[in-house]
Design a protein around this motif. Structure first.
Motif, PDB file in Angstrom:
ATOM      1  N   TRP A   1       0.813  -1.229   0.018  1.00  0.00           N
ATOM      2  CA  TRP A   1       0.106  -0.015  -0.222  1.00  0.00           C
ATOM      3  C   TRP A   1       0.907   1.259   0.031  1.00  0.00           C
ATOM      4  O   TRP A   1       0.496   2.383  -0.769  1.00  0.00           O
ATOM      5  CB  TRP A   1      -0.705   0.121   1.368  1.00  0.00           C
ATOM      6  CG  TRP A   1      -1.993  -0.678   0.751  1.00  0.00           C
ATOM      7  CD1 TRP A   1      -2.518  -2.222   1.503  1.00  0.00           C
ATOM      8  CD2 TRP A   1      -3.200  -0.640   0.036  1.00  0.00           C
ATOM      9  NE1 TRP A   1      -3.502  -2.372   0.990  1.00  0.00           N
ATOM     10  CE2 TRP A   1      -4.058  -1.625   0.078  1.00  0.00           C
ATOM     11  CE3 TRP A   1      -3.340   0.435  -0.859  1.00  0.00           C
ATOM     12  CZ2 TRP A   1      -5.413  -1.711  -0.757  1.00  0.00           C
ATOM     13  CZ3 TRP A   1      -4.552   0.593  -1.843  1.00  0.00           C
ATOM     14  CH2 TRP A   1      -5.392  -0.504  -1.638  1.00  0.00           C
ATOM     15  N   LYS A   2       1.949   1.329   0.705  1.00  0.00           N
ATOM     16  CA  LYS A   2       2.985   2.285   0.697  1.00  0.00           C
ATOM     17  C   LYS A   2       3.249   2.661  -0.657  1.00  0.00           C
ATOM     18  O   LYS A   2       3.454   3.785  -1.176  1.00  0.00           O
ATOM     19  CB  LYS A   2       4.097   2.058   1.664  1.00  0.00           C
ATOM     20  CG  LYS A   2       3.599   2.143   3.192  1.00  0.00           C
ATOM     21  CD  LYS A   2       5.059   2.045   4.053  1.00  0.00           C
ATOM     22  CE  LYS A   2       4.619   1.958   5.461  1.00  0.00           C
ATOM     23  NZ  LYS A   2       5.578   1.865   6.316  1.00  0.00           N
ATOM     24  N   VAL A   3       3.644   1.478  -1.406  1.00  0.00           N
ATOM     25  CA  VAL A   3       4.327   1.918  -2.671  1.00  0.00           C
ATOM     26  C   VAL A   3       3.303   2.207  -3.560  1.00  0.00           C
ATOM     27  O   VAL A   3       3.406   2.922  -4.369  1.00  0.00           O
ATOM     28  CB  VAL A   3       4.832   0.210  -3.497  1.00  0.00           C
ATOM     29  CG1 VAL A   3       4.955   0.393  -4.692  1.00  0.00           C
ATOM     30  CG2 VAL A   3       6.073  -0.069  -2.519  1.00  0.00           C
ATOM     31  N   VAL A   4       1.938   1.651  -3.654  1.00  0.00           N
ATOM     32  CA  VAL A   4       0.759   2.269  -4.375  1.00  0.00           C
ATOM     33  C   VAL A   4       0.538   3.494  -4.225  1.00  0.00           C
ATOM     34  O   VAL A   4       0.330   4.394  -5.240  1.00  0.00           O
ATOM     35  CB  VAL A   4      -0.408   1.489  -4.378  1.00  0.00           C
ATOM     36  CG1 VAL A   4      -1.709   1.945  -4.596  1.00  0.00           C
ATOM     37  CG2 VAL A   4      -0.261  -0.237  -4.565  1.00  0.00           C
ATOM     38  N   ILE A   5       0.594   4.194  -2.989  1.00  0.00           N
ATOM     39  CA  ILE A   5       0.360   5.483  -2.659  1.00  0.00           C
ATOM     40  C   ILE A   5       1.468   6.350  -3.047  1.00  0.00           C
ATOM     41  O   ILE A   5       1.041   7.575  -3.718  1.00  0.00           O
ATOM     42  CB  ILE A   5       0.173   5.637  -1.040  1.00  0.00           C
ATOM     43  CG1 ILE A   5      -1.314   4.967  -0.744  1.00  0.00           C
ATOM     44  CG2 ILE A   5      -0.100   7.187  -0.510  1.00  0.00           C
ATOM     45  CD1 ILE A   5      -1.480   4.872   0.828  1.00  0.00           C
ATOM     46  N   SER A   6       2.450   5.982  -2.977  1.00  0.00           N
ATOM     47  CA  SER A   6       3.541   6.803  -3.440  1.00  0.00           C
ATOM     48  C   SER A   6       3.686   6.851  -4.980  1.00  0.00           C
ATOM     49  O   SER A   6       3.686   8.048  -5.406  1.00  0.00           O
ATOM     50  CB  SER A   6       4.980   5.991  -3.029  1.00  0.00           C
ATOM     51  OG  SER A   6       5.267   5.926  -1.674  1.00  0.00           O
ATOM     52  N   LEU A   7       3.338   5.661  -5.571  1.00  0.00           N
ATOM     53  CA  LEU A   7       3.083   5.972  -6.938  1.00  0.00           C
ATOM     54  C   LEU A   7       2.016   6.521  -7.325  1.00  0.00           C
ATOM     55  O   LEU A   7       2.121   7.698  -8.449  1.00  0.00           O
ATOM     56  CB  LEU A   7       2.952   4.448  -7.590  1.00  0.00           C
ATOM     57  CG  LEU A   7       2.843   4.331  -9.016  1.00  0.00           C
ATOM     58  CD1 LEU A   7       3.903   4.654  -9.669  1.00  0.00           C
ATOM     59  CD2 LEU A   7       2.300   2.843  -9.513  1.00  0.00           C
ATOM     60  N   ILE A   8       0.795   6.774  -7.025  1.00  0.00           N
ATOM     61  CA  ILE A   8      -0.144   7.696  -7.043  1.00  0.00           C
ATOM     62  C   ILE A   8       0.296   8.988  -6.966  1.00  0.00           C
ATOM     63  O   ILE A   8       0.010  10.101  -7.675  1.00  0.00           O
ATOM     64  CB  ILE A   8      -1.563   7.415  -6.267  1.00  0.00           C
ATOM     65  CG1 ILE A   8      -1.990   5.977  -6.801  1.00  0.00           C
ATOM     66  CG2 ILE A   8      -2.549   8.591  -6.269  1.00  0.00           C
ATOM     67  CD1 ILE A   8      -3.099   5.509  -5.814  1.00  0.00           C
ATOM     68  N   PHE A   9       1.132   9.276  -5.989  1.00  0.00           N
ATOM     69  CA  PHE A   9       1.534  10.628  -5.527  1.00  0.00           C
ATOM     70  C   PHE A   9       2.281  11.341  -6.406  1.00  0.00           C
ATOM     71  O   PHE A   9       2.307  12.508  -6.895  1.00  0.00           O
ATOM     72  CB  PHE A   9       2.161  10.749  -4.192  1.00  0.00           C
ATOM     73  CG  PHE A   9       2.890  12.128  -3.852  1.00  0.00           C
ATOM     74  CD1 PHE A   9       2.246  13.095  -3.584  1.00  0.00           C
ATOM     75  CD2 PHE A   9       4.356  12.214  -3.988  1.00  0.00           C
ATOM     76  CE1 PHE A   9       2.385  14.330  -3.086  1.00  0.00           C
ATOM     77  CE2 PHE A   9       4.800  13.559  -3.566  1.00  0.00           C
ATOM     78  CZ  PHE A   9       3.941  14.688  -3.153  1.00  0.00           C
ATOM     79  N   VAL A  10       3.290  10.513  -7.080  1.00  0.00           N
ATOM     80  CA  VAL A  10       4.293  10.829  -8.287  1.00  0.00           C
ATOM     81  C   VAL A  10       3.696  11.106  -9.400  1.00  0.00           C
ATOM     82  O   VAL A  10       3.735  12.114  -9.981  1.00  0.00           O
ATOM     83  CB  VAL A  10       5.363   9.653  -8.335  1.00  0.00           C
ATOM     84  CG1 VAL A  10       6.117   9.850  -9.340  1.00  0.00           C
ATOM     85  CG2 VAL A  10       6.192   9.709  -7.016  1.00  0.00           C
ATOM     86  N   ILE A  11       2.344  10.140  -9.814  1.00  0.00           N
ATOM     87  CA  ILE A  11       1.693  10.302 -11.003  1.00  0.00           C
ATOM     88  C   ILE A  11       1.167  11.535 -11.028  1.00  0.00           C
ATOM     89  O   ILE A  11       0.808  12.351 -11.999  1.00  0.00           O
ATOM     90  CB  ILE A  11       0.882   9.163 -11.203  1.00  0.00           C
ATOM     91  CG1 ILE A  11       1.956   8.017 -11.589  1.00  0.00           C
ATOM     92  CG2 ILE A  11      -0.088   9.335 -12.389  1.00  0.00           C
ATOM     93  CD1 ILE A  11       1.040   6.784 -11.948  1.00  0.00           C
ATOM     94  N   ALA A  12       0.482  12.067  -9.779  1.00  0.00           N
ATOM     95  CA  ALA A  12      -0.335  13.243  -9.746  1.00  0.00           C
ATOM     96  C   ALA A  12       0.518  14.581  -9.543  1.00  0.00           C
ATOM     97  O   ALA A  12       0.476  15.588  -9.986  1.00  0.00           O
ATOM     98  CB  ALA A  12      -1.134  13.126  -8.434  1.00  0.00           C
TER      99      ALA A  12
END
Length: 124
Positions: free
Chosen positions: A21-32
């Motif tokens: 979940w930490k990786v997914v949230i970090s990826l969403i943050f970078v994409i945004a």
């Protein structure tokens, strides 16, 4: 002994799920974050263009080919007709500022050329 082992397996599974979940949230943050940065850069460039009004204005552009064009540029109240190619920029003619229209200027040039041709014809 089986209970602590099951408890340890459960903790490891929760830990693995938590890190996913930490990786997914970090990826969403970078994409945004990327589009947000691009939007901010555009805003600042637009603001700089408004604040730093240039003394050089492109009045008109006429394409002559794939990489050739004529440009009417205004600099400090004077209009310049320049030819632009892929390898060079050539000054073709200068005009006073908006005092006369471009068409009337060209008629004046034609008159000058016709009087020059007549005077050259008289000499020959």
């Amino acid at each position: 002994m089986a209970v602590p082992y099951l408890h340890a397996v459960g903790v490891q599974e929760m830990s693995a799920t938590s890190s996913i979940w930490k990786v997914v949230i970090s990826l969403i943050f970078v994409i945004a974050f990327i589009p947000a940065c691009l939007w901010l850069m555009k805003r600042f460039q637009f603001a700089q263009m408004k604040l730093g009004q240039s003394d050089i204005k492109i009045v008109n552009v006429q394409s002559l080919g794939a990489k050739e064009k004529l440009m009417l540029v205004e600099v400090e109240g004077e209009r310049l007709l320049i030819g632009v190619t892929a390898h060079s920029i050539s000054h073709l003619r200068s005009f006073p500022s908006k005092a006369e229209s471009f068409a009337s200027m060209m008629e004046e040039v034609d008159r000058e050329n016709s009087t020059d041709n007549k005077s050259n014809g008289d000499i020959l």
